[in-house]
Scaffold this active site. Structure first.
Site, PDB file in Angstrom:
ATOM      1  CG  HIS A   1       8.743   5.110 -30.450  1.00 35.61           C
ATOM      2  ND1 HIS A   1       7.520   5.619 -30.238  1.00 35.61           N
ATOM      3  CD2 HIS A   1       9.019   4.065 -29.162  1.00 35.61           C
ATOM      4  CE1 HIS A   1       6.726   4.575 -29.521  1.00 35.61           C
ATOM      5  NE2 HIS A   1       7.453   3.775 -28.738  1.00 35.61           N
TER       6      HIS A   1
ATOM      7  CG  ASN B   1       5.489   9.893 -35.524  1.00 29.92           C
ATOM      8  OD1 ASN B   1       6.754   9.142 -35.628  1.00 29.92           O
ATOM      9  ND2 ASN B   1       4.527   9.285 -34.611  1.00 29.92           N
TER      10      ASN B   1
END
Length: 283
Positions: free
Chosen positions: A104, A134
């Site tokens: 994201h 991440n």
């Protein structure tokens, strides 16, 4: 909401998501090719049909929005963005066995409602991101920025991509892999700003850079016309569940909650779900 180029430049479609209502300015014209501006409930995206990833995502974090986001259960619902042309958007199967996470830009953990969180899983808000990054350093940066928003009351945040070098990797031959990621933060009350810069790889370290250097590296003026002093960004760190003061119980990481923490979190999720169903039955 899909907006026109004129609305995008003026920032009129969703001005509350941009500092002073001004959208970032693309300085490097190559980044402007085949771009589309998209407004969502809690974030805005400039999407590139060339890279099939966001150029940037913009958010306005407040103490209240972060508090609301804390009680929203995460439900992964990645989906293709049907407001974009089929040829210009990422597909779910692009990421299958790619070796990358769907990372994201506007984090799901920032979303203050279930509907906003569902929107954050659009592939228009996602880039191929190194898995270790991440789930480690980048997650720590996201949480540190949320806590900074709570401490200061509000922040404007622009998260984006950098593609450096002459050879750029891709997944499925379609979605370009950014070489670095940035998260720029602006505190309007104190007139301070800075950006986290992180290479998109497993052994990445971060550094804090001023906005001028970010513009040079990324080709994006994230807060146009802004005169701000350099912000002292907090050190990214992991947090255990329930650690509201910013410390961390010794010997445990964010991924290793105690049984008591796990049980409490589970009971809280069940209670919220029961309450939602009860309210639905009434109204």
């Amino acid at each position: 909401m899909l907006v026109s180029a004129e609305e995008s430049r003026a920032g009129v479609a969703c001005p509350s998501l941009f500092a002073r209502g001004q959208v970032p300015v693309i300085v490097n014209r190559k980044l402007s090719a085949e771009t589309t501006s998209l407004c969502y409930e809690a974030f805005a995206v400039l999407h590139s049909g060339v890279s099939r990833t966001p150029v940037y995502a913009s958010e306005h974090l407040t103490r209240a929005s972060v508090a609301a986001a804390r009680i929203v259960d995460r439900t992964d619902s990645f989906h293709e963005e049907d407001r974009l042309p089929v040829a210009s958007r990422a597909r779910l199967d692009d990421y299958v066995r790619s070796g990358f996470d769907r990372g994201h830009m506007a984090p799901a953990g920032d979303m203050p409602s279930e509907s906003a969180q569902a929107e954050s899983f659009t592939l228009a808000n996602v880039v191929p991101q190194d898995r270790a990054l991440n789930r480690g350093l980048w997650a720590a940066i996201e949480e540190s920025v949320r806590r900074l928003a709570v401490a200061r009351g509000q922040l404007f945040v622009v998260t984006g991509t950098i593609y450096a070098g002459t050879s750029i990797d891709s997944v499925d031959g379609r979605v370009l892999v950014p070489t670095s990621l940035f998260k720029a933060v602006y505190d309007p009350a104190r007139g301070e700003a800075a950006a986290y810069l992180v290479p998109n790889r497993s052994d990445a370290d971060w550094r804090s850079i001023p906005l001028g250097e970010l513009t040079t590296l990324s080709g994006i003026d994230v807060f146009p016309g802004l005169v701000a002093s350099m912000m002292d960004l907090p050190e990214p760190r992991t947090y255990s569940r329930g650690d509201t003061a910013g410390g961390r119980p010794k010997g445990r990481t964010r991924d290793e909650p105690s049984f008591e923490e796990w049980a409490l979190a589970t009971l809280e999720r069940i209670a919220r779900r029961v309450l939602r169903e009860f309210l639905k039955s009434i109204f």
